[in-house]
Design a protein around this motif. Sequence first.
Motif, PDB file in Angstrom:
ATOM      1  N   VAL A   1       0.829  -1.204   0.000  1.00  0.00           N
ATOM      2  CA  VAL A   1       0.000   0.000   0.000  1.00  0.00           C
ATOM      3  C   VAL A   1       0.862   1.251   0.000  1.00  0.00           C
ATOM      4  O   VAL A   1       2.032   1.223   0.376  1.00  0.00           O
ATOM      5  N   GLY A   2       0.258   2.357  -0.391  1.00  0.00           N
ATOM      6  CA  GLY A   2       0.938   3.642  -0.390  1.00  0.00           C
ATOM      7  C   GLY A   2       0.675   4.397   0.900  1.00  0.00           C
ATOM      8  O   GLY A   2       0.226   3.822   1.895  1.00  0.00           O
ATOM      9  N   ALA A   3       0.927   5.683   0.857  1.00  0.00           N
ATOM     10  CA  ALA A   3       0.706   6.532   2.035  1.00  0.00           C
ATOM     11  C   ALA A   3      -0.772   6.541   2.396  1.00  0.00           C
ATOM     12  O   ALA A   3      -1.635   6.601   1.520  1.00  0.00           O
ATOM     13  N   PRO A   4      -1.096   6.477   3.671  1.00  0.00           N
ATOM     14  CA  PRO A   4      -2.494   6.461   4.089  1.00  0.00           C
ATOM     15  C   PRO A   4      -3.158   7.823   3.916  1.00  0.00           C
ATOM     16  O   PRO A   4      -2.506   8.857   3.982  1.00  0.00           O
TER      17      PRO A   4
ATOM     18  N   LEU B   1      -6.495   3.042   2.958  1.00  0.00           N
ATOM     19  CA  LEU B   1      -5.254   2.550   2.363  1.00  0.00           C
ATOM     20  C   LEU B   1      -5.578   2.009   0.983  1.00  0.00           C
ATOM     21  O   LEU B   1      -6.570   1.316   0.806  1.00  0.00           O
ATOM     22  N   GLY B   2      -4.732   2.324   0.026  1.00  0.00           N
ATOM     23  CA  GLY B   2      -4.918   1.808  -1.318  1.00  0.00           C
ATOM     24  C   GLY B   2      -3.617   1.237  -1.841  1.00  0.00           C
ATOM     25  O   GLY B   2      -2.538   1.746  -1.533  1.00  0.00           O
TER      26      GLY B   2
ATOM     27  N   THR C   1      -6.017  -4.406  -7.535  1.00  0.00           N
ATOM     28  CA  THR C   1      -5.993  -3.272  -6.608  1.00  0.00           C
ATOM     29  C   THR C   1      -6.806  -3.587  -5.363  1.00  0.00           C
ATOM     30  O   THR C   1      -7.766  -4.361  -5.400  1.00  0.00           O
ATOM     31  N   VAL C   2      -6.396  -2.992  -4.263  1.00  0.00           N
ATOM     32  CA  VAL C   2      -7.104  -3.161  -2.993  1.00  0.00           C
ATOM     33  C   VAL C   2      -7.319  -1.798  -2.355  1.00  0.00           C
ATOM     34  O   VAL C   2      -6.525  -0.873  -2.543  1.00  0.00           O
TER      35      VAL C   2
ATOM     36  N   VAL D   1     -12.809  -2.392  11.537  1.00  0.00           N
ATOM     37  CA  VAL D   1     -12.516  -2.615  10.125  1.00  0.00           C
ATOM     38  C   VAL D   1     -13.794  -2.322   9.358  1.00  0.00           C
ATOM     39  O   VAL D   1     -14.785  -3.025   9.474  1.00  0.00           O
ATOM     40  N   LEU D   2     -13.778  -1.238   8.582  1.00  0.00           N
ATOM     41  CA  LEU D   2     -14.944  -0.860   7.783  1.00  0.00           C
ATOM     42  C   LEU D   2     -14.956  -1.598   6.436  1.00  0.00           C
ATOM     43  O   LEU D   2     -16.008  -1.945   5.932  1.00  0.00           O
ATOM     44  N   LYS D   3     -13.765  -1.808   5.895  1.00  0.00           N
ATOM     45  CA  LYS D   3     -13.622  -2.585   4.654  1.00  0.00           C
ATOM     46  C   LYS D   3     -12.234  -3.208   4.697  1.00  0.00           C
ATOM     47  O   LYS D   3     -11.220  -2.519   4.663  1.00  0.00           O
ATOM     48  N   ALA D   4     -12.184  -4.540   4.762  1.00  0.00           N
ATOM     49  CA  ALA D   4     -10.906  -5.245   4.799  1.00  0.00           C
ATOM     50  C   ALA D   4     -10.227  -5.149   3.445  1.00  0.00           C
ATOM     51  O   ALA D   4     -10.887  -5.002   2.402  1.00  0.00           O
ATOM     52  N   CYS D   5      -8.926  -5.257   3.414  1.00  0.00           N
ATOM     53  CA  CYS D   5      -8.160  -5.137   2.179  1.00  0.00           C
ATOM     54  C   CYS D   5      -8.558  -6.168   1.142  1.00  0.00           C
ATOM     55  O   CYS D   5      -8.568  -5.900  -0.047  1.00  0.00           O
ATOM     56  N   GLY D   6      -8.873  -7.369   1.548  1.00  0.00           N
ATOM     57  CA  GLY D   6      -9.211  -8.429   0.610  1.00  0.00           C
ATOM     58  C   GLY D   6     -10.644  -8.438   0.122  1.00  0.00           C
ATOM     59  O   GLY D   6     -10.992  -9.225  -0.760  1.00  0.00           O
ATOM     60  N   ASP D   7     -11.489  -7.579   0.632  1.00  0.00           N
ATOM     61  CA  ASP D   7     -12.912  -7.551   0.211  1.00  0.00           C
ATOM     62  C   ASP D   7     -13.106  -6.848  -1.110  1.00  0.00           C
ATOM     63  O   ASP D   7     -12.507  -5.900  -1.442  1.00  0.00           O
TER      64      ASP D   7
END
Length: 148
Positions: free
Chosen positions: A100-103, A116-117, A127-128, A142-148
């Motif tokens: 991921v890049g900068a938050p 985070l992207g 992409t996540v 956790v509002l949206k997990a990275c893998g969702d």
Amino acid sequence: MSIASRGRILGKLFGCLVLFAAHESLAEVLVDPDVMAVVEGGYWREDGVGEGSYRIIVVRQGFEHVSSRVVAEWKLAANEKGRARIIHSVELVKGGFYSVGAPEIEFSKGGARVELGGTATFAPGTTVVCHFALAPGGKVTVLKACGD
């Protein structure tokens, strides 16, 4: 120029070299070279503990499949000696799965929202996007997990 004068000048030069070397080695200790981004801000207050700011740290790891580890911290404001402390620390993203890049952070009275992207480590075209809510007391939702 007397021998005593030369000795004082050489002593001062040596002292400057020692201070320069100490400064250079101190810089290496203060900032981990694997830290990719640090974002700090917002405000939290916790009864019986104090008040401070939120801090998000993104650390790069690996060399063939580079991934990110992301940590949220609740940083207590500096005390009378000028020292701040970390009160809570929560791992938002474990290393190994995503890069991921900068938050991006939005702050509000109730806490902070972190976005985070990036990409999946083993599927570079995938992409996540991840979303987390931070609240006083070291609370993370956790509002949206990275893998969702």
